[in-house]
Design a protein around this motif. Structure first.
Motif, PDB file in Angstrom:
ATOM      1  N   VAL A  85       0.832  -1.196   0.000  1.00 43.64           N
ATOM      2  CA  VAL A  85       0.000   0.000   0.000  1.00 43.64           C
ATOM      3  C   VAL A  85       0.869   1.250   0.000  1.00 43.64           C
ATOM      4  N   ASP A  86       0.452   2.254  -0.769  1.00 42.23           N
ATOM      5  CA  ASP A  86       1.009   3.591  -0.614  1.00 42.23           C
ATOM      6  C   ASP A  86      -0.172   4.513  -0.319  1.00 42.23           C
ATOM      7  N   PRO A  87      -0.337   4.931   0.936  1.00 42.91           N
ATOM      8  CA  PRO A  87      -1.516   5.714   1.310  1.00 42.91           C
ATOM      9  C   PRO A  87      -1.528   7.111   0.711  1.00 42.91           C
ATOM     10  N   ALA A  88      -0.354   7.593   0.295  1.00 40.80           N
ATOM     11  CA  ALA A  88      -0.281   8.914  -0.335  1.00 40.80           C
ATOM     12  C   ALA A  88       0.839   8.893  -1.361  1.00 40.80           C
ATOM     13  N   GLU A  89       0.595   8.223  -2.479  1.00 41.36           N
ATOM     14  CA  GLU A  89       1.578   8.158  -3.556  1.00 41.36           C
ATOM     15  C   GLU A  89       1.700   9.542  -4.183  1.00 41.36           C
ATOM     16  N   GLY A  90       2.934  10.082  -4.201  1.00 41.38           N
ATOM     17  CA  GLY A  90       3.097  11.462  -4.627  1.00 41.38           C
ATOM     18  C   GLY A  90       2.829  12.430  -3.479  1.00 41.38           C
ATOM     19  N   ASN A  91       3.092  11.983  -2.259  1.00 41.46           N
ATOM     20  CA  ASN A  91       2.807  12.758  -1.055  1.00 41.46           C
ATOM     21  C   ASN A  91       3.433  14.151  -1.098  1.00 41.46           C
ATOM     22  N   VAL A  92       4.659  14.242  -1.616  1.00 41.92           N
ATOM     23  CA  VAL A  92       5.328  15.549  -1.658  1.00 41.92           C
ATOM     24  C   VAL A  92       4.582  16.520  -2.574  1.00 41.92           C
ATOM     25  N   ASN A  93       3.946  15.999  -3.617  1.00 40.68           N
ATOM     26  CA  ASN A  93       3.124  16.857  -4.480  1.00 40.68           C
ATOM     27  C   ASN A  93       1.911  17.390  -3.709  1.00 40.68           C
ATOM     28  N   HIS A  94       1.288  16.501  -2.936  1.00 37.65           N
ATOM     29  CA  HIS A  94       0.140  16.898  -2.111  1.00 37.65           C
ATOM     30  C   HIS A  94       0.526  18.062  -1.205  1.00 37.65           C
TER      31      HIS A  94
END
Length: 277
Positions: free
Chosen positions: A99-108
């Motif tokens: 699981v990746d709960p926030a793929e692209g987290n740094v973009n978010h």
């Protein structure tokens, strides 16, 4: 390579009806986690130190996991859980949620739209199903081994492009603080593709580039290094959409490989040639 991700894009293991039902329930679980992240999305989150950045990233992960993990655990109580997004290599026997709960987290955190929530069930080191949900657009891509890949219920198919010189291609950064040798290799590969392809995109996260290959929006994606969470979902999507999966030298790919290349069949050989120079 996992038997269910062949270089021809044909799945070796056909998903059962129970897996198809599980996929539908996984779509619901991932969508619920995505709603939490959408509510947290807004202007750029400011940070001054690496510690502040890591706390902000962890806050997003934890908020999504609080919703996602209990739902997936309910669906498959005996399945293991891969908690570290940068881990790679083979998994122990049995079933595992990757699981990746926030793929692209740094973009978010920077107020950019390129992020998603992903969940992939791996059984005996073969990806069985995957879901990639983009909360801002509402798009959900899902794939079942042997059952094809779909975007909001519509079948996905890779592009029919045969000329790398007319192709839109992409690459991504595997992780922060990457080994210097890998960074130099990434730079050389971008130069090679700038010479051979029409347009080269470089951004994170990898999963969304792979989704775009599966949807026929771009023609090839490659990455050096990587982890299960950022490559397995997209690799299954591309394979089930008729794409080819290998390393950048055209050899069979596994999560232990040092590189990944996902491409439309018509440009795969050209991409291998460009990246192998």
């Amino acid at each position: 390579m996992p038997d269910s991700i062949r270089s021809t894009g044909t799945a070796a293991v056909t998903g059962s009806s129970s897996d198809a039902s599980l996929l539908e329930q996984t779509v619901t679980a991932v969508g619920a986690a995505g709603s939490v992240l959408r509510e947290r999305f807004g202007g750029a989150v400011r940070y001054r130190t690496r510690e502040e950045l890591m706390r902000a990233l962890a806050a997003n992960d934890d908020a999504a996991l609080d919703v996602l993990r209990p739902r997936l655990a309910f669906l498959r109580p005996e399945a293991g859980w891969v908690a570290e997004e940068f881990e790679g290599g083979a998994l122990p026997p049995g079933e595992w949620w990757v699981v990746d709960p926030a793929e692209g987290n740094v973009n978010h955190l920077h107020g950019l739209p390129e992020w998603a929530v992903t969940a992939t069930l791996v059984r005996e080191n073969q990806p069985v199903l995957t879901v990639v949900h983009q909360p801002l657009t509402g798009e959900t891509c899902a794939a079942l081994a042997g059952g094809g890949a779909h975007l909001d219920g519509r079948p996905l198919r890779v592009s029919d492009t045969t000329d790398l010189g007319l192709s839109l291609v992409a690459t991504s950064q595997a992780r922060p603080d990457e080994d210097a040798a890998v960074v130099r290799r990434v730079g050389s590969s971008v130069t090679a593709m700038l010479l051979d392809a029409l347009v080269v995109r470089t951004s994170v996260p990898a999963t969304l580039h792979l989704l775009n290959v599966a949807a026929g929006r771009i023609d090839a994606f490659w990455q050096f290094a990587g982890a299960r969470a950022d490559l397995l979902p997209g690799a299954l999507l591309v394979a089930e959409a008729g794409g080819r999966i290998s390393d950048v030298q055209g050899r069979p790919w596994t999560p232990e490989s040092e590189s990944l290349l996902a491409a439309a069949p018509g440009v795969h050989a050209g991409a291998v040639a460009a990246l192998s120079r």
